[in-house]
Design an enzyme around this catalytic site. Structure first.
Site, PDB file in Angstrom:
ATOM      1  N   ASP A   1       0.589   0.868  40.397  1.00  0.00           N
ATOM      2  CA  ASP A   1       0.984   2.286  40.523  1.00  0.00           C
ATOM      3  C   ASP A   1       1.757   2.111  41.861  1.00  0.00           C
ATOM      4  OD1 ASP A   1      -0.340   3.548  38.469  1.00  0.00           O
ATOM      5  OD2 ASP A   1      -2.313   3.721  39.680  1.00  0.00           O
TER       6      ASP A   1
ATOM      7  N   ARG B   1       7.786   1.654  34.805  1.00  0.00           N
ATOM      8  CA  ARG B   1       7.393   3.213  34.546  1.00  0.00           C
ATOM      9  C   ARG B   1       8.086   3.974  35.442  1.00  0.00           C
ATOM     10  NH1 ARG B   1       1.109   3.214  35.396  1.00  0.00           N
ATOM     11  NH2 ARG B   1       1.421   2.418  33.079  1.00  0.00           N
TER      12      ARG B   1
HETATM   13  C1  LIG Z   1       1.703   7.635  32.931  1.00  0.00           C
HETATM   14  C2  LIG Z   1       2.042   8.075  34.519  1.00  0.00           C
HETATM   15  C3  LIG Z   1       1.883   7.525  35.567  1.00  0.00           C
HETATM   16  C4  LIG Z   1       1.995   7.906  36.834  1.00  0.00           C
HETATM   17  N1  LIG Z   1       1.695   7.090  37.872  1.00  0.00           N
HETATM   18  C5  LIG Z   1       2.328   7.615  39.267  1.00  0.00           C
HETATM   19  C6  LIG Z   1       2.435   6.724  40.371  1.00  0.00           C
HETATM   20  O1  LIG Z   1       1.975   5.380  40.249  1.00  0.00           O
HETATM   21  N2  LIG Z   1       2.954   7.289  41.511  1.00  0.00           N
HETATM   22  C7  LIG Z   1       3.181   8.627  41.761  1.00  0.00           C
HETATM   23  O2  LIG Z   1       3.623   9.109  42.763  1.00  0.00           O
HETATM   24  N3  LIG Z   1       3.110   9.352  40.749  1.00  0.00           N
HETATM   25  C8  LIG Z   1       2.768   9.086  39.379  1.00  0.00           C
HETATM   26  N4  LIG Z   1       2.636   9.900  38.301  1.00  0.00           N
HETATM   27  C9  LIG Z   1       2.872  11.493  38.429  1.00  0.00           C
HETATM   28  C10 LIG Z   1       4.182  11.740  38.532  1.00  0.00           C
HETATM   29  O3  LIG Z   1       4.987  11.234  39.641  1.00  0.00           O
HETATM   30  C11 LIG Z   1       4.228  13.448  38.569  1.00  0.00           C
HETATM   31  O4  LIG Z   1       3.538  13.846  39.708  1.00  0.00           O
HETATM   32  C12 LIG Z   1       3.921  14.147  37.355  1.00  0.00           C
HETATM   33  O5  LIG Z   1       3.977  13.268  36.056  1.00  0.00           O
HETATM   34  C13 LIG Z   1       4.344  15.352  37.089  1.00  0.00           C
HETATM   35  O6  LIG Z   1       5.841  15.242  36.800  1.00  0.00           O
HETATM   36  P1  LIG Z   1       6.617  15.599  35.503  1.00  0.00           P
HETATM   37  O7  LIG Z   1       7.581  14.486  35.206  1.00  0.00           O
HETATM   38  O8  LIG Z   1       5.500  15.677  34.474  1.00  0.00           O
HETATM   39  O9  LIG Z   1       7.226  16.833  35.654  1.00  0.00           O
HETATM   40  P2  LIG Z   1       7.230  18.226  36.222  1.00  0.00           P
HETATM   41  O10 LIG Z   1       8.399  19.013  36.205  1.00  0.00           O
HETATM   42  O11 LIG Z   1       6.290  18.133  37.322  1.00  0.00           O
HETATM   43  O12 LIG Z   1       6.400  19.000  34.960  1.00  0.00           O
HETATM   44  C14 LIG Z   1       7.004  19.245  33.852  1.00  0.00           C
HETATM   45  C15 LIG Z   1       5.986  19.905  32.999  1.00  0.00           C
HETATM   46  O13 LIG Z   1       4.929  19.167  32.612  1.00  0.00           O
HETATM   47  C16 LIG Z   1       3.450  19.994  32.799  1.00  0.00           C
HETATM   48  N5  LIG Z   1       2.713  19.483  34.073  1.00  0.00           N
HETATM   49  C17 LIG Z   1       3.198  18.636  34.815  1.00  0.00           C
HETATM   50  N6  LIG Z   1       2.019  18.448  35.651  1.00  0.00           N
HETATM   51  C18 LIG Z   1       1.147  18.871  35.057  1.00  0.00           C
HETATM   52  C19 LIG Z   1      -0.249  19.177  35.679  1.00  0.00           C
HETATM   53  N7  LIG Z   1      -0.625  18.346  36.840  1.00  0.00           N
HETATM   54  N8  LIG Z   1      -0.821  19.722  35.045  1.00  0.00           N
HETATM   55  C20 LIG Z   1      -0.629  20.525  34.096  1.00  0.00           C
HETATM   56  N9  LIG Z   1       0.583  20.695  33.474  1.00  0.00           N
HETATM   57  C21 LIG Z   1       1.676  19.613  34.077  1.00  0.00           C
HETATM   58  C22 LIG Z   1       3.967  21.189  32.939  1.00  0.00           C
HETATM   59  O14 LIG Z   1       4.134  21.833  31.699  1.00  0.00           O
HETATM   60  C23 LIG Z   1       5.226  21.123  33.670  1.00  0.00           C
HETATM   61  O15 LIG Z   1       6.050  22.322  33.441  1.00  0.00           O
HETATM   62  C24 LIG Z   1       2.530   9.180  36.942  1.00  0.00           C
HETATM   63  C25 LIG Z   1       2.615  10.173  35.764  1.00  0.00           C
HETATM   64  C26 LIG Z   1       2.283   9.458  34.636  1.00  0.00           C
HETATM   65  C27 LIG Z   1       2.592  10.393  33.289  1.00  0.00           C
END
Ligand SMILES: Cc1cc2nc3c(=O)[nH]c(=O)nc-3n(C[C@H](O)[C@H](O)[C@H](O)COP(=O)(O)OP(=O)(O)OC[C@H]3O[C@@H](n4cnc5c(N)ncnc54)[C@H](O)[C@@H]3O)c2cc1C
Length: 307
Positions: free
Chosen positions: A135, A185
């Site tokens: 991560d 990732r």
């Molecule tokens: C497999 C995986 C591993 C990850 N590992 C890391 C990591 O190592 N380090 C790190 O900094 N971040 C990590 N993240 C988190 C990532 O950085 C984002 O903060 C998170 O995925 C939200 O971004 P998004 O791309 O979904 O887009 P966004 O623009 O934030 O969201 C798009 C849409 O997704 C849905 N959504 C997003 N988040 C949520 C929520 N919390 N609850 C409900 N609905 C939601 C909503 O419908 C939103 O409109 C990871 C995410 C994933 C999927």
């Protein structure tokens, strides 16, 4: 404003005590976390693989300042990997590891200890035939995580990394990591970061995500598209072009857009769910609240209705 308040609270011990001691928090936490122990993690993994999804499991914990706790985390991953093997899930479930959970924040030799502990987890993963992804935490740790990745990949070339599109450096990091055999990732990024290193506007983060996707999809590595954003998912599918379906994958967090997860898996893509479990859920949970104001409303509503 709300996002930065929640992300600041994610690192405050006072706020942590308050949230952890509120009995009504639990139903909301359960949406994002599989349970407190390895039995719950294995049960949740079974349910996901049953409908065609794959999994990456995270034993919750971060910023450990205690060497014994770091050792206990390594042991927990060992037990988890062996249980995944026994249950027959090791070909569909890997693990995700935060270096700060296995010792990087220790005052003395933190990075060295984290590297050795990560090595132990990689050996256990290799023994059951699965993989590990590191991560990515806040930007002060990016270089150190990528250094550890390089070291680990000497013996375990399949170790994956996470890159965060909100960091201005990430497009270059994607170029450096888009080589054959490299699992990356790509996520947007979940920590509170200063404008000196990170894009602050959502639109700029999204544009950076697309630029990074272009680099990864055009490269020779294995892109892991970690986003719930329908636009990013559509663009990734488009950029994948003639890549075979097993040449990249989609990833989402447990409890977020589950119907979309099933749809992507049913279409023949690899859809991996990031599945956290354990009792150290506070930091992870607060970052999920910060991502979406509606989650906070849901949390507050649960306090009122349950109370
Ligand atoms: C497999 C995986 C591993 C990850 N590992 C890391 C990591 O190592 N380090 C790190 O900094 N971040 C990590 N993240 C988190 C990532 O950085 C984002 O903060 C998170 O995925 C939200 O971004 P998004 O791309 O979904 O887009 P966004 O623009 O934030 O969201 C798009 C849409 O997704 C849905 N959504 C997003 N988040 C949520 C929520 N919390 N609850 C409900 N609905 C939601 C909503 O419908 C939103 O409109 C990871 C995410 C994933 C999927």
């Amino acid at each position: 404003m709300l996002r930065s308040t929640l992300l600041a609270a994610a690192r405050s011990t006072g706020a942590r005590k308050l949230v952890e001691s509120t009995p009504f928090t639990r139903p909301v936490v359960d949406r994002f976390i599989a349970g407190e122990d390895v039995d719950a993690a294995i049960r949740a993994t079974g349910a996901l693989v049953a409908d065609g999804r794959t999994v990456t499991l995270d034993h919750l914990g971060e910023d450990t300042l205690d060497a014994e706790q770091a050792d206990a985390t390594v042991a927990a991953y060992g037990e988890l990997l062996s249980r995944l093997d026994t249950a027959g899930y090791a070909d569909r479930a890997e693990v995700s590891v935060k270096l700060s959970a296995v010792g990087r924040s220790l005052a003395e030799d933190g990075e060295k200890i984290a590297l050795e502990n990560a090595r132990r987890i990689c050996s256990a993963a290799e023994a059951v035939g699965t993989t590990v992804t590191l991560d990515m935490e806040d930007h002060t740790t990016t270089d150190s995580t990528l250094d550890v990745l390089r070291e680990l990949r000497v013996d375990f070339p399949w170790v994956g990394a996470v890159l965060q599109a909100y960091l201005k450096r990430t497009e270059q990091d994607c170029r450096d990591l888009a080589h054959a055999g490299s699992r990356v990732r790509l996520c947007k990024g979940a920590y509170q970061e200063p404008a000196s290193v990170a894009f602050q506007d959502k639109a700029d983060v999204d544009l950076s995500y697309v630029r990074c996707l272009k680099v990864l999809m055009a490269g020779e590595g294995y892109p892991m598209v970690a986003s719930h954003d329908p636009r990013m998912i559509a663009i990734a599918a488009d950029l994948a072009g003639t890549r075979p379906l097993d040449g990249y994958e989609f990833q989402m967090l447990y409890g977020i857009r589950p119907e979309e997860q099933k749809r992507i898996a049913a279409a023949g893509n690899t859809m991996r769910v990031y599945l956290p479990y354990g009792d150290e859920w506070y930091g992870y949970f607060m970052r999920r609240l910060a991502e979406r104001p509606a989650n906070v409303a849901f949390f507050l509503r649960s306090l009122v209705t349950t109370g």
